[in-house]
Design a protein around this motif. Sequence first.
Motif, PDB file in Angstrom:
ATOM      1  N   ASP A  60      36.543  37.246  31.579  1.00  0.00           N
ATOM      2  CA  ASP A  60      35.460  38.676  31.911  1.00  0.00           C
ATOM      3  C   ASP A  60      36.003  39.400  33.495  1.00  0.00           C
ATOM      4  OD1 ASP A  60      34.010  37.955  30.238  1.00  0.00           O
ATOM      5  OD2 ASP A  60      32.364  37.042  31.282  1.00  0.00           O
ATOM      6  N   ILE A  61      37.070  38.754  33.840  1.00  0.00           N
ATOM      7  CA  ILE A  61      37.695  39.482  35.533  1.00  0.00           C
ATOM      8  C   ILE A  61      38.315  39.613  35.017  1.00  0.00           C
ATOM      9  CG2 ILE A  61      38.620  38.728  37.803  1.00  0.00           C
ATOM     10  CD1 ILE A  61      36.253  35.790  37.696  1.00  0.00           C
ATOM     11  N   HIS A  62      39.759  38.986  34.115  1.00  0.00           N
ATOM     12  CA  HIS A  62      41.004  39.800  33.855  1.00  0.00           C
ATOM     13  C   HIS A  62      40.316  41.420  32.699  1.00  0.00           C
ATOM     14  CE1 HIS A  62      42.703  35.926  33.058  1.00  0.00           C
ATOM     15  NE2 HIS A  62      42.255  35.472  34.020  1.00  0.00           N
ATOM     16  N   ARG A  63      39.496  41.114  32.431  1.00  0.00           N
ATOM     17  CA  ARG A  63      39.283  42.653  31.234  1.00  0.00           C
ATOM     18  C   ARG A  63      38.331  43.841  32.564  1.00  0.00           C
ATOM     19  NH1 ARG A  63      36.431  41.293  25.883  1.00  0.00           N
ATOM     20  NH2 ARG A  63      36.523  43.689  25.574  1.00  0.00           N
ATOM     21  N   ARG A  64      37.812  43.332  33.491  1.00  0.00           N
ATOM     22  CA  ARG A  64      37.367  44.181  34.821  1.00  0.00           C
ATOM     23  C   ARG A  64      38.882  44.671  34.866  1.00  0.00           C
ATOM     24  NH1 ARG A  64      33.224  41.499  35.993  1.00  0.00           N
ATOM     25  NH2 ARG A  64      34.919  40.352  37.601  1.00  0.00           N
ATOM     26  N   ALA A  69      42.146  49.577  36.739  1.00  0.00           N
ATOM     27  CA  ALA A  69      43.725  49.544  37.149  1.00  0.00           C
ATOM     28  C   ALA A  69      43.824  50.526  36.518  1.00  0.00           C
ATOM     29  CB  ALA A  69      44.335  47.881  37.307  1.00  0.00           C
ATOM     30  N   ILE A  70      43.317  51.075  35.454  1.00  0.00           N
ATOM     31  CA  ILE A  70      43.340  51.846  33.608  1.00  0.00           C
ATOM     32  C   ILE A  70      42.479  53.032  35.212  1.00  0.00           C
ATOM     33  CG2 ILE A  70      42.866  52.976  32.201  1.00  0.00           C
ATOM     34  CD1 ILE A  70      45.184  51.352  31.764  1.00  0.00           C
ATOM     35  N   ASN A  71      41.564  53.080  35.031  1.00  0.00           N
ATOM     36  CA  ASN A  71      40.669  54.229  35.584  1.00  0.00           C
ATOM     37  C   ASN A  71      41.192  54.508  37.702  1.00  0.00           C
ATOM     38  OD1 ASN A  71      38.757  53.959  33.567  1.00  0.00           O
ATOM     39  ND2 ASN A  71      37.318  52.260  34.745  1.00  0.00           N
ATOM     40  N   ALA A  86      47.757  48.499  34.940  1.00  0.00           N
ATOM     41  CA  ALA A  86      46.836  47.825  35.309  1.00  0.00           C
ATOM     42  C   ALA A  86      47.141  46.099  34.826  1.00  0.00           C
ATOM     43  CB  ALA A  86      45.930  47.628  32.946  1.00  0.00           C
ATOM     44  N   ILE A  87      48.348  46.122  34.070  1.00  0.00           N
ATOM     45  CA  ILE A  87      49.268  44.764  33.696  1.00  0.00           C
ATOM     46  C   ILE A  87      49.827  43.925  35.682  1.00  0.00           C
ATOM     47  CG2 ILE A  87      51.291  43.515  33.017  1.00  0.00           C
ATOM     48  CD1 ILE A  87      48.621  44.425  30.409  1.00  0.00           C
ATOM     49  N   GLY A  88      50.373  45.072  35.451  1.00  0.00           N
ATOM     50  CA  GLY A  88      50.297  44.475  37.531  1.00  0.00           C
ATOM     51  C   GLY A  88      49.404  44.255  37.828  1.00  0.00           C
ATOM     52  N   ALA A  89      48.644  44.043  38.168  1.00  0.00           N
ATOM     53  CA  ALA A  89      47.053  43.951  38.930  1.00  0.00           C
ATOM     54  C   ALA A  89      46.570  42.586  38.247  1.00  0.00           C
ATOM     55  CB  ALA A  89      45.704  44.967  38.337  1.00  0.00           C
ATOM     56  N   LEU A  90      46.800  42.276  36.483  1.00  0.00           N
ATOM     57  CA  LEU A  90      47.004  41.638  35.990  1.00  0.00           C
ATOM     58  C   LEU A  90      47.431  40.426  36.574  1.00  0.00           C
ATOM     59  CD1 LEU A  90      44.755  39.214  33.872  1.00  0.00           C
ATOM     60  CD2 LEU A  90      46.210  40.541  31.811  1.00  0.00           C
ATOM     61  N   ALA A  91      48.771  40.664  36.530  1.00  0.00           N
ATOM     62  CA  ALA A  91      49.301  39.880  36.852  1.00  0.00           C
ATOM     63  C   ALA A  91      49.676  39.126  37.831  1.00  0.00           C
ATOM     64  CB  ALA A  91      51.012  40.105  36.547  1.00  0.00           C
ATOM     65  N   LEU A 126      41.724  41.569  25.232  1.00  0.00           N
ATOM     66  CA  LEU A 126      42.581  42.783  26.925  1.00  0.00           C
ATOM     67  C   LEU A 126      42.899  43.768  26.568  1.00  0.00           C
ATOM     68  CD1 LEU A 126      43.928  39.248  28.271  1.00  0.00           C
ATOM     69  CD2 LEU A 126      41.819  40.529  29.290  1.00  0.00           C
ATOM     70  N   VAL A 127      43.236  43.486  25.129  1.00  0.00           N
ATOM     71  CA  VAL A 127      44.139  44.376  24.530  1.00  0.00           C
ATOM     72  C   VAL A 127      42.897  45.978  23.949  1.00  0.00           C
ATOM     73  CG1 VAL A 127      45.036  46.111  22.306  1.00  0.00           C
ATOM     74  CG2 VAL A 127      46.022  43.704  23.029  1.00  0.00           C
ATOM     75  N   GLU A 128      42.120  45.512  24.128  1.00  0.00           N
ATOM     76  CA  GLU A 128      40.730  46.302  23.814  1.00  0.00           C
ATOM     77  C   GLU A 128      40.283  46.776  24.255  1.00  0.00           C
ATOM     78  OE1 GLU A 128      37.786  44.219  21.604  1.00  0.00           O
ATOM     79  OE2 GLU A 128      39.149  44.141  19.101  1.00  0.00           O
ATOM     80  N   THR A 129      40.166  46.120  25.892  1.00  0.00           N
ATOM     81  CA  THR A 129      39.660  46.580  26.940  1.00  0.00           C
ATOM     82  C   THR A 129      40.590  48.127  27.864  1.00  0.00           C
ATOM     83  OG1 THR A 129      38.275  44.451  27.831  1.00  0.00           O
ATOM     84  CG2 THR A 129      39.102  46.291  29.735  1.00  0.00           C
ATOM     85  N   LEU A 130      41.842  47.587  27.750  1.00  0.00           N
ATOM     86  CA  LEU A 130      42.996  49.136  27.765  1.00  0.00           C
ATOM     87  C   LEU A 130      42.923  50.073  27.278  1.00  0.00           C
ATOM     88  CD1 LEU A 130      46.284  46.390  28.162  1.00  0.00           C
ATOM     89  CD2 LEU A 130      44.704  47.407  30.228  1.00  0.00           C
TER      90      LEU A 130
END
Length: 191
Positions: A60-64, A69-71, A86-91, A126-130
């Motif tokens: 849930d944290i990763h999806r958020r 980050a996209i927004n 967004a991937i940078g934020a997750l990494a 995660l893909v769906e969230t992006l």
Amino acid sequence: MPRWEPNAQQRLMRAALDLFTEKGYDATTVNEIADRAGLTKTTFFRHFSDKREVLFAGQDIHRRLLAQAINAAPEAATPLDAVREAIGALAAVFTDDRREFAARLRPIVADHLELRERAALKRTGLVETLAKALEERGVPDLTADLAADLGMRAFDNAFDQWVVPANERSLTDLARRAFDELRAAMAFLHG
């Protein structure tokens, strides 16, 4: 035993990983995980629905993080540039102190169909969230889906390199490099 102790979720995760490594996933019970963590079975179920979920905490944290980050990406950002952010934020949340845990987790997941299926479900989420976050920015569905999937492919490639014991680079650096490689591959395909 006190009713509340700090870091229960992390303690349960560590205990589960230790037991899965020592005894095997199938032979480990929720009671054993809770006992190893110095907690109760009830506490386990406050944090996780079953022993499989103890290995996939944080989704849930990763999806958020991805959606935020996209927004937050600049309005002029291309879909792939927004996904890269967004991937940078997750990494960035996968700090070096988590590398050993991730490296130990990989073979356990690889050895169990049930866990591989759960990992695939997490990736799909995660893909769906992006994709959804991109669509909310006005990106057409197919473009959003493709950018999201390519972004997760870059993250997956970076993660595979990050967990290698000899690796000394951060996941953030590896994700940036994976995106550069992805862009080069796309340029080659384009001709």
